[in-house]
Design a protein around this motif. Structure first.
Motif: not given
Length: 122
Positions: A74-79, A25-38
């Motif tokens: 659409a939700k700026n969400t990664g799963y 959330s916040g000031t977002i035009f586009k989300v490029n890569d989404m990643a999960w680390y552990r």
């Protein structure tokens, strides 16, 4: 600024499943890569899974075939859908998103979530 909020961690028995979500959330035009680390206690942080804006995915060797990554732009969400969990999957899972803040932004910025703990019991 951009904030990431993760959810879905917890305690699960070996062989079980969990789904993690990370919403920006916040000031977002586009989300490029989404990643999960552990990161497990005493170990280095490792890439679990990554998905590009075009839908190309990359997985860590230890989770291939078990942890599909997905995104809903659409939700700026990664799963991260985690299945057949093993005790060795116990770690704090953090999401990373590379974000363009505006159409005129010259470069993307990386933002991290606070992390969510996944504990797999034997």
């Amino acid at each position: 600024q951009v904030q990431l909020k993760e959810s879905g961690g917890g305690l699960v028995q070996a062989g079980g499943s969990l789904r993690l979500a990370c919403t920006a959330s916040g000031t977002i035009f586009k989300v490029n890569d989404m990643a999960w680390y552990r990161q497990a206690p005493g170990k280095q942080r490792e890439l679990v899974a990554l998905i590009t804006s075009g839908g190309v995915t990359t997985y860590g060797d230890s989770v291939k075939g078990r942890f599909p990554i997905a995104r809903d732009d659409a939700k700026n969400t990664g799963y991260l859908q985690m299945a057949n969990l093993k005790v060795s999957d116990t770690a704090t899972y953090s999401c990373l998103m590379r974000v363009l803040s505006s159409i005129t932004a010259l470069r993307e910025n990386g933002y991290w979530g606070q992390g969510t703990l996944v504990t797999v019991a034997s």
